[in-house]
Design a protein around this motif. Structure first.
Motif, short mmCIF file in Angstrom:
data_model
loop_
_atom_site.label_atom_id
_atom_site.label_comp_id
_atom_site.label_asym_id
_atom_site.label_seq_id
_atom_site.Cartn_x
_atom_site.Cartn_y
_atom_site.Cartn_z
N SER A 1 92.97 -30.30 18.71
CA SER A 1 93.86 -30.98 19.66
C SER A 1 93.59 -32.47 19.74
CB SER A 1 93.70 -30.36 21.05
OG SER A 1 92.42 -30.68 21.60
N CYS A 2 92.53 -32.94 19.13
CA CYS A 2 92.07 -34.31 19.33
C CYS A 2 93.05 -35.35 18.79
CB CYS A 2 90.70 -34.50 18.69
SG CYS A 2 90.05 -36.16 18.82
N GLY A 3 93.47 -35.20 17.54
CA GLY A 3 94.23 -36.25 16.87
C GLY A 3 95.54 -36.58 17.56
N ALA A 4 96.37 -35.57 17.81
CA ALA A 4 97.69 -35.82 18.38
C ALA A 4 97.60 -36.38 19.79
CB ALA A 4 98.51 -34.52 18.37
N ILE A 5 96.72 -35.79 20.61
CA ILE A 5 96.64 -36.25 22.01
C ILE A 5 96.10 -37.68 22.07
CG2 ILE A 5 95.56 -35.83 24.25
CD1 ILE A 5 95.58 -32.87 23.65
N SER A 6 95.12 -38.01 21.25
CA SER A 6 94.57 -39.36 21.28
C SER A 6 95.62 -40.40 20.91
CB SER A 6 93.35 -39.46 20.36
OG SER A 6 93.71 -39.21 19.02
N LEU A 7 96.43 -40.11 19.90
CA LEU A 7 97.49 -41.05 19.51
C LEU A 7 98.55 -41.15 20.60
CD1 LEU A 7 97.84 -39.98 15.77
CD2 LEU A 7 96.84 -42.12 16.63
N PHE A 8 98.88 -40.04 21.22
CA PHE A 8 99.85 -40.03 22.32
C PHE A 8 99.37 -40.91 23.46
CE2 PHE A 8 102.19 -38.26 25.90
CZ PHE A 8 103.43 -37.98 25.36
N VAL A 9 98.07 -40.83 23.76
CA VAL A 9 97.48 -41.64 24.83
C VAL A 9 97.58 -43.13 24.50
CG1 VAL A 9 95.29 -42.25 25.96
CG2 VAL A 9 95.93 -39.85 25.67
#
Length: 321
Positions: free
Chosen positions: A211-219
């Motif tokens: 879950s790290c990659g997508a959520i971090s970019l969204f943030v």
């Protein structure tokens, strides 16, 4: 070029999705902090643990990578400090914040997804862990200590050393409490001892790590809403150029000077250095009254990094071919 855009394009599409979702009111900008806390405290530690624990210690502990990243970053920080002091006439605290912006990348939120797109999650995870060791043990404590070393008017000169020691001690406390450092330490321990988690626990950690990659970019995208660059053109240009151009060039120079390492890691360390500055840059700058400049520089660097990173990936892949 289309194959290069297939690498960088998805990253910035997710950033754009975060920006638009926040701009259109689906999320509040303040809610991005909640997502960010999840990434920093849960997803990234899980990812770092996975990346390190599933490989041998010889594959993970790469002193050449650490040296290249540290040396190139220190060069970028020193150039930023000298430019701010000698050319712009900034006070020491502001100069330290500018040096930090040029040398401390957002390796977790942007660097990892980018390197994972190019070389896969395994290489990206190891690169991220090594980069974070340098950032948290060397770069951030040094930059914050220099910023805190500026003396208030009328203060005795001998108090400078005490202020530096206090800043370094505070940075060390933050390092010890950092969940990402816990993930790195546990990953190294499991790698060293050859331990393996029970399958259900391992799969749960895998889910969190993914879950790290997508959520971090969204943030990152959501955090850009409301930032402005007016009236700070020269400083913003200097920090942005230092971060997106000087830093990766300095790290590349260190890679060429030091003994060789695996080709993927050579390119990964340059890519890690080429991403925009760390996400909490404006927050760290706030104590010294430089948060507006830091936020403007972060906005400019994030927007321009689409072009610089796309060009860099193309250059690195062309050189590899």
């Amino acid at each position: 070029m289309l194959d290069i855009l297939a690498i960088t394009g998805p990253i910035y599409l997710v950033v754009a999705a975060g920006y638009l979702s926040t701009r259109l009111g689906l999320f509040e900008r303040g809610e991005m902090r909640v997502f960010g806390k999840y990434v920093v405290n849960v997803a990234l530690p899980a990812l770092l643990f996975n990346a390190l624990s599933q490989r041998s210690l010889a594959e993970v502990l790469n002193p050449v990578f650490l040296a290249a990243y540290a040396l190139g970053s220190l060069v970028a920080m020193a150039v930023g400090l000298m430019w701010a002091r000698k050319v712009s006439g900034k006070p020491l605290s502001a100069a330290a914040i500018m040096g930090m912006g040029m040398s401390c990348p957002n390796s977790g939120f942007i660097g990892y997804p980018l390197v994972a797109q190019v070389f896969g999650a395994a290489t990206a995870g190891v690169g991220l862990a090594l980069a974070m060791v340098v950032e948290n043990l060397l770069l951030l404590p040094l930059a914050l200590a220099i910023a805190d070393a500026e003396l208030p008017p009328g203060a005795p000169a001998e108090s400078r050393a005490a202020r530096v020691r206090a800043a370094l001690a505070q940075s060390l406390k933050g390092f010890v409490r950092n969940p990402m450092i816990h993930g790195i330490a546990l990953g190294f321990l499991f790698s060293l001892m050859g331990w393996r988690l029970p399958v259900p626990v391992a799969k749960a950690i895998d889910l969190l790590a993914m879950s790290c990659g997508a959520i971090s970019l969204f943030v990152i995208g959501g955090s850009l809403v409301g930032l402005r660059m007016r009236g700070m053109g020269n400083d913003v240009f200097a920090i942005t150029a230092g971060k997106l151009l000087l830093h990766p060039v300095a790290v590349l120079g260190a890679v060429l000077l030091l003994p060789p390492m695996a080709h993927e890691l050579q390119m990964a360390v340059v890519l890690m250095a080429a991403v925009p500055m760390l996400g909490i840059y404006p927050i760290l700058a706030q104590k010294h009254g430089q948060d507006a400049m830091a936020a403007a520089a972060q906005l400019g660097a994030t927007v321009l990094s689409f072009f610089t990173l796309t060009s860099l990936v193309w250059l690195l892949k062309s050189g590899a071919s």
